[in-house]
Design an enzyme around this catalytic site. Sequence first.
Site, PDB file in Angstrom:
ATOM      1  N   LYS A 149      -2.845  -1.576   8.389  1.00 46.12           N
ATOM      2  CA  LYS A 149      -4.304  -1.506   8.312  1.00 46.12           C
ATOM      3  C   LYS A 149      -4.967  -2.583   9.157  1.00 46.12           C
ATOM      4  O   LYS A 149      -5.936  -2.318   9.871  1.00 46.12           O
ATOM      5  CB  LYS A 149      -4.749  -1.620   6.847  1.00 46.12           C
ATOM      6  CG  LYS A 149      -6.236  -1.357   6.642  1.00 46.12           C
ATOM      7  CD  LYS A 149      -6.582  -1.318   5.161  1.00 46.12           C
ATOM      8  CE  LYS A 149      -8.054  -0.976   4.967  1.00 46.12           C
ATOM      9  NZ  LYS A 149      -8.420  -0.910   3.534  1.00 46.12           N
ATOM     10  N   ARG A 189       0.851  -1.195   0.000  1.00 41.92           N
ATOM     11  CA  ARG A 189       0.000   0.000   0.000  1.00 41.92           C
ATOM     12  C   ARG A 189       0.881   1.237   0.000  1.00 41.92           C
ATOM     13  O   ARG A 189       2.002   1.222   0.522  1.00 41.92           O
ATOM     14  CB  ARG A 189      -0.918   0.024   1.223  1.00 41.92           C
ATOM     15  CG  ARG A 189      -1.913  -1.131   1.304  1.00 41.92           C
ATOM     16  CD  ARG A 189      -2.716  -1.037   2.602  1.00 41.92           C
ATOM     17  NE  ARG A 189      -3.736  -2.061   2.685  1.00 41.92           N
ATOM     18  CZ  ARG A 189      -3.559  -3.263   3.225  1.00 41.92           C
ATOM     19  NH1 ARG A 189      -2.372  -3.592   3.728  1.00 41.92           N
ATOM     20  NH2 ARG A 189      -4.552  -4.137   3.267  1.00 41.92           N
ATOM     21  N   ARG A 215      -1.056  -0.944  -6.642  1.00 41.64           N
ATOM     22  CA  ARG A 215      -1.437  -2.167  -5.914  1.00 41.64           C
ATOM     23  C   ARG A 215      -2.402  -3.008  -6.760  1.00 41.64           C
ATOM     24  O   ARG A 215      -2.291  -4.228  -6.814  1.00 41.64           O
ATOM     25  CB  ARG A 215      -2.071  -1.761  -4.581  1.00 41.64           C
ATOM     26  CG  ARG A 215      -2.409  -2.898  -3.637  1.00 41.64           C
ATOM     27  CD  ARG A 215      -2.741  -2.279  -2.288  1.00 41.64           C
ATOM     28  NE  ARG A 215      -3.470  -3.159  -1.391  1.00 41.64           N
ATOM     29  CZ  ARG A 215      -2.899  -4.039  -0.578  1.00 41.64           C
ATOM     30  NH1 ARG A 215      -1.587  -4.176  -0.580  1.00 41.64           N
ATOM     31  NH2 ARG A 215      -3.633  -4.788   0.233  1.00 41.64           N
ATOM     32  N   HIS A 230      -4.392  -9.408   2.867  1.00 43.52           N
ATOM     33  CA  HIS A 230      -5.822  -9.514   3.141  1.00 43.52           C
ATOM     34  C   HIS A 230      -6.080 -10.697   4.061  1.00 43.52           C
ATOM     35  O   HIS A 230      -5.528 -11.779   3.877  1.00 43.52           O
ATOM     36  CB  HIS A 230      -6.612  -9.702   1.846  1.00 43.52           C
ATOM     37  CG  HIS A 230      -6.744  -8.446   1.051  1.00 43.52           C
ATOM     38  ND1 HIS A 230      -7.055  -8.426  -0.286  1.00 43.52           N
ATOM     39  CD2 HIS A 230      -6.606  -7.144   1.413  1.00 43.52           C
ATOM     40  CE1 HIS A 230      -7.106  -7.173  -0.714  1.00 43.52           C
ATOM     41  NE2 HIS A 230      -6.835  -6.385   0.305  1.00 43.52           N
ATOM     42  N   TYR A 252     -10.629  -6.198  -5.667  1.00 44.41           N
ATOM     43  CA  TYR A 252      -9.834  -6.291  -6.894  1.00 44.41           C
ATOM     44  C   TYR A 252     -10.506  -7.171  -7.950  1.00 44.41           C
ATOM     45  O   TYR A 252      -9.842  -7.805  -8.754  1.00 44.41           O
ATOM     46  CB  TYR A 252      -8.440  -6.853  -6.568  1.00 44.41           C
ATOM     47  CG  TYR A 252      -7.682  -5.968  -5.611  1.00 44.41           C
ATOM     48  CD1 TYR A 252      -7.004  -4.839  -6.056  1.00 44.41           C
ATOM     49  CD2 TYR A 252      -7.674  -6.240  -4.248  1.00 44.41           C
ATOM     50  CE1 TYR A 252      -6.332  -4.016  -5.177  1.00 44.41           C
ATOM     51  CE2 TYR A 252      -6.997  -5.419  -3.356  1.00 44.41           C
ATOM     52  CZ  TYR A 252      -6.331  -4.313  -3.828  1.00 44.41           C
ATOM     53  OH  TYR A 252      -5.667  -3.497  -2.953  1.00 44.41           O
TER      54      TYR A 252
END
Length: 400
Positions: free
Chosen positions: A263, A214, A342, A365, A375
């Site tokens: 994140k 990211r 990304r 993820h 995505y």
Amino acid sequence: MADQQDKKRRKARDGDGTIFWDKSKQCYVGKISLGYKPDGTRNRPKVEGRTKTIVRAKLKQLKDEHDAGIELGDKYTVEQAARDWLARGLRGRNASTVGKLTSLTEKHIIARLGKAKLKKLTADDVDDFLDGLTSRYATSVISLILGTLRRIIRFAEARNKVGRNVAMLVDAPKGTDGRPSKSMTLDQAKAVLRASRGSWIHPYIALSVFTGVRTEEARPLKWENTHLNPVKGQVCSCGTKHPETEAPYVEVWRSVRLGGDTKTQKSRRTIALPSFVVSILTAYRVHEELEREEAGRSRERMVFVFATSNNTERDPANVRRDLRAVVAAAEVPGNWTPREFRHTFVSLMSDQGANEELIADLVGHKRTSTTRTVYRHQLRPVVTKGAELLDRAFKDGLVD
């Protein structure tokens, strides 16, 4: 007459309150005793209405709110609730988040719902408010506004300003189609890399496109977490020993978020570097060291990989500006943002046959469903590997 007065006294004593006609105001007035205030004085609020039924309902509401611990009265507005939340409910958030939520609250919630009394706000009011946004804003923006309103009312609810959160009773309507994220082709990514040679953003693009980090993880990346010549058995900064890690790698354990956290917990990961990315980063480091030596700053410790001239993290606006210039020089059409590198990584990995589980691990993820949702345009719609293997096995056709 005496019996009626005794009945009124009993009702008042039992907490039902008293109701009488006020000639001067030409309306019914109700009073109810609700114990004592914090300063020791009697808590005896009163209400008014055109009929006894209206006044009786208001008295009951006062009593119910008092019994539930809700602050009495209905003067507290959505604007007051919003400003209280902005003042006290965002503690610990970073400056950019506070600025974003403040702007969103001022522009939408306070401007369009601010005058409404919070206790009288209904689910229909919230629905009407959100419906008024659908022609101008994307669904994601409307969802963000609704989420902010829910937090504001929840903050007020926790402070006994209101009994329930009506914003939890509605869903965000569909708005306009937002700007879809996109990914570069391999040729476009190569063109941008060629155009960026000689600039600090050259290694930044290489790392972003070919590792999927990211932008918030790339900007604060430190050299101490970038292992271009790792030693077998080296202990990484997380305290874990990687006995089999001989290939160059980066430890993605920080971001620009408050406290340096990534994140999610799953976002903390160690990623191997392709050899050409290692070459680019190595050349970049040598260049930076030579520049510092020429400037008489060789004793300064190099901290951030993509540092400014002041040895600090890059500002996101700075990255976007330099990226626009490089994209234009590469003659790649369209407007591009750093986060789309990304998406480019996911697309390139998918084109090479990587499955969703691997891609999810690489991009950090927790669930493959997130990878599919975010995505979906970059993932190959059909998994062809099985068919290709079977075609190879039966290349001579089926045997009778």
